[in-house]
Design a protein around this motif. Structure first.
Motif, PDB file in Angstrom:
ATOM      1  N   GLU A 146       1.693  -0.643  -9.878  1.00 33.31           N
ATOM      2  CA  GLU A 146       1.105  -0.952  -9.437  1.00 33.31           C
ATOM      3  C   GLU A 146       1.352  -1.737  -7.308  1.00 33.31           C
ATOM      4  N   GLU A 147       2.753  -2.531  -8.412  1.00 33.04           N
ATOM      5  CA  GLU A 147       3.786  -3.329  -6.499  1.00 33.04           C
ATOM      6  C   GLU A 147       4.677  -2.589  -6.144  1.00 33.04           C
ATOM      7  N   LEU A 148       5.230  -2.094  -6.712  1.00 30.72           N
ATOM      8  CA  LEU A 148       6.820  -1.505  -6.933  1.00 30.72           C
ATOM      9  C   LEU A 148       6.880  -0.319  -7.186  1.00 30.72           C
ATOM     10  N   THR A 149       8.035   0.041  -5.755  1.00 33.02           N
ATOM     11  CA  THR A 149       7.650   1.102  -5.531  1.00 33.02           C
ATOM     12  C   THR A 149       9.427   1.704  -5.007  1.00 33.02           C
ATOM     13  N   LEU A 150       9.807   2.900  -4.945  1.00 28.31           N
ATOM     14  CA  LEU A 150      11.225   3.039  -4.600  1.00 28.31           C
ATOM     15  C   LEU A 150      11.267   4.403  -3.078  1.00 28.31           C
ATOM     16  N   VAL A 206      18.532   3.639  -1.524  1.00 30.56           N
ATOM     17  CA  VAL A 206      17.663   3.582  -2.474  1.00 30.56           C
ATOM     18  C   VAL A 206      17.140   2.017  -1.271  1.00 30.56           C
ATOM     19  N   VAL A 207      16.154   1.921  -1.404  1.00 26.43           N
ATOM     20  CA  VAL A 207      14.907   0.573  -1.103  1.00 26.43           C
ATOM     21  C   VAL A 207      14.414   0.642  -2.162  1.00 26.43           C
ATOM     22  N   VAL A 208      14.638  -1.119  -2.772  1.00 19.59           N
ATOM     23  CA  VAL A 208      13.201  -1.403  -3.794  1.00 19.59           C
ATOM     24  C   VAL A 208      11.946  -2.424  -3.139  1.00 19.59           C
ATOM     25  N   GLU A 209      11.147  -1.366  -3.356  1.00 21.04           N
ATOM     26  CA  GLU A 209       9.816  -2.562  -2.272  1.00 21.04           C
ATOM     27  C   GLU A 209       8.299  -3.252  -3.654  1.00 21.04           C
ATOM     28  N   LEU A 210       8.591  -4.036  -2.956  1.00 23.93           N
ATOM     29  CA  LEU A 210       7.433  -5.237  -4.072  1.00 23.93           C
ATOM     30  C   LEU A 210       6.426  -5.464  -3.019  1.00 23.93           C
ATOM     31  N   ASP A 211       5.561  -5.653  -3.044  1.00 26.38           N
ATOM     32  CA  ASP A 211       4.451  -5.783  -2.866  1.00 26.38           C
ATOM     33  C   ASP A 211       3.561  -6.938  -3.547  1.00 26.38           C
ATOM     34  N   HIS A 212       3.530  -8.156  -3.523  1.00 30.45           N
ATOM     35  CA  HIS A 212       2.936  -8.976  -4.618  1.00 30.45           C
ATOM     36  C   HIS A 212       1.905  -9.895  -3.945  1.00 30.45           C
ATOM     37  N   GLU A 241      10.742   5.714 -16.876  1.00 29.60           N
ATOM     38  CA  GLU A 241      12.010   6.535 -17.238  1.00 29.60           C
ATOM     39  C   GLU A 241      11.033   7.315 -15.705  1.00 29.60           C
ATOM     40  N   ILE A 242      10.097   6.665 -15.693  1.00 30.29           N
ATOM     41  CA  ILE A 242       9.766   7.327 -13.632  1.00 30.29           C
ATOM     42  C   ILE A 242      11.496   6.406 -12.861  1.00 30.29           C
ATOM     43  N   LEU A 243      11.816   5.686 -13.260  1.00 34.84           N
ATOM     44  CA  LEU A 243      12.082   4.633 -12.785  1.00 34.84           C
ATOM     45  C   LEU A 243      14.134   5.585 -12.991  1.00 34.84           C
ATOM     46  N   ARG A 244      14.505   5.522 -14.196  1.00 34.57           N
ATOM     47  CA  ARG A 244      15.234   6.477 -14.048  1.00 34.57           C
ATOM     48  C   ARG A 244      15.364   7.528 -13.339  1.00 34.57           C
ATOM     49  N   ALA A 245      14.493   8.401 -13.449  1.00 32.78           N
ATOM     50  CA  ALA A 245      14.138   9.684 -13.139  1.00 32.78           C
ATOM     51  C   ALA A 245      14.296   9.999 -11.887  1.00 32.78           C
ATOM     52  N   THR A 246      13.637   9.054 -10.915  1.00 33.57           N
ATOM     53  CA  THR A 246      13.391   9.052  -9.796  1.00 33.57           C
ATOM     54  C   THR A 246      15.501   8.383  -9.421  1.00 33.57           C
TER      55      THR A 246
END
Length: 326
Positions: free
Chosen positions: A199-203, A212-218, A286-291
């Motif tokens: 919910e708060e974490l996006t690649l 790759v940018v790891v984005e956190l909207d907390h 697993e979504i993180l690994r696959a991306t």
């Protein structure tokens, strides 16, 4: 046309500008620039270099320098003087000041003066936001310049700025030039693709070679908003993907501020500075690994251009041929 340059009302500056445009149309570019330089000199002499009239004259001169293809250093000088005059006389959020800052950002970017482009662009956005215009097509054009400047600095802010540029310039009511800038910024970043991990974490995957940018909207319990952007070049993306392939694992970004560790139940904990943590279950991990794997294989960002009838990757919901592919 006769223009009395001794008169320094706004109408006189407008008349001088019209005279200069006529000279340009007649092929007299040098004369056009000279006409506006003359009124700038008189404005400075009579009112100083911090008056609104001087800012207006400098702004018209900067536009004429652009039209005549003058060196970017000259354009930057005129715009900087206009900003000084407007900031002192009508304030930093006045539309005239904001417009000059936006133009300065574009010219500085063309001149590869990246730091000036970033500073001017941020000032322009601040002025627009102060007037409730932070999500307009004009803002989108400035975000495009910021995206290109951020990419030149290898900043993780680049794809986010490019996405805003696309979103704000879409549809009617904007300048075609702003839309072209937005499309150019998005394409130059390899058509960034955004993947929600939690919910708060996006690649955000973009570029060639891939980044790759790891984005956190907390949002904290007290309602405070906390955002983190961590960018990783291809080597770091590869190292992260290999490290989290099988548990147990613990990986920390070399610059600090971001780490991911395995936890029971085949999930993981993604931790940021200020003790912010996002828990991933097995499916999300697993979504993180696959991306990451798709990105490294060249299918997660900077991929081949989509078909004309496929959904546009920018997320607008429209077909590619009617959006960014037009």
């Amino acid at each position: 046309m006769t223009v009395d340059l001794l008169e320094l009302r706004p109408e006189a500056i407008e008349a001088a500008d019209q005279r200069a445009l006529e000279q340009l149309a007649e092929g007299d570019a040098a004369g056009a620039v000279a006409t506006l330089r003359a009124i700038v000199d008189r404005a400075v002499t009579k009112h100083g270099d911090e008056s609104e009239l001087t800012g207006m004259a400098q702004s018209r001169l900067a536009d004429m320098l652009r039209r005549t293809g003058a060196p970017e250093a000259e354009q930057l000088g005129a715009l900087t003087d206009a900003i000084k005059a407007f900031s002192a006389s009508v304030g930093p959020t006045d539309p005239q000041t904001t417009s000059a800052f936006g133009r300065l950002a574009h010219v500085a970017l063309a001149a590869q003066a990246v730091e000036i482009a970033v500073t001017a662009g941020m000032q322009a956005i601040a002025g627009l936001q102060a007037r409730g215009e932070g999500e307009t097509p004009t803002a989108g054009g400035i975000y495009a310049a910021l995206a290109m400047a951020a990419a030149a600095r290898r900043s993780p802010a680049a794809p986010g700025a490019a996405e805003r540029a696309l979103r704000f310039t879409e549809g009617a009511g904007g300048d075609d030039a702003d839309r072209r800038r937005a499309l150019a910024a998005w394409r130059s970043l390899g058509r960034p693709r955004r993947v929600a991990i939690a919910e708060e974490l996006t690649l955000v995957v973009f570029g060639t070679p891939v980044a790759v940018v790891v984005e956190l909207d907390h949002v904290a319990p007290d309602g405070a908003s906390d955002q983190h952007n961590h960018g990783f070049a291809s080597d770091a993306v590869r190292a992260l993907r290999e490290r989290i392939a099988t548990p147990p694992f613990a990986w920390r970004a070399s610059a600090g501020g971001f780490e991911i560790v395995s936890r029971s139940g085949d999930g993981a904990a993604v931790r940021f500075q200020q003790d912010v943590e996002v828990l991933l279950d097995a499916a999300q991990l697993e979504i993180l690994r696959a991306t990451l794997a798709e990105a490294l294989a060249g299918t997660g960002g900077g991929a081949a251009e989509p078909g004309r009838n496929e959904p546009c990757p920018c997320g607008s919901g429209r077909k590619y041929k009617r959006c960014c592919g037009s």
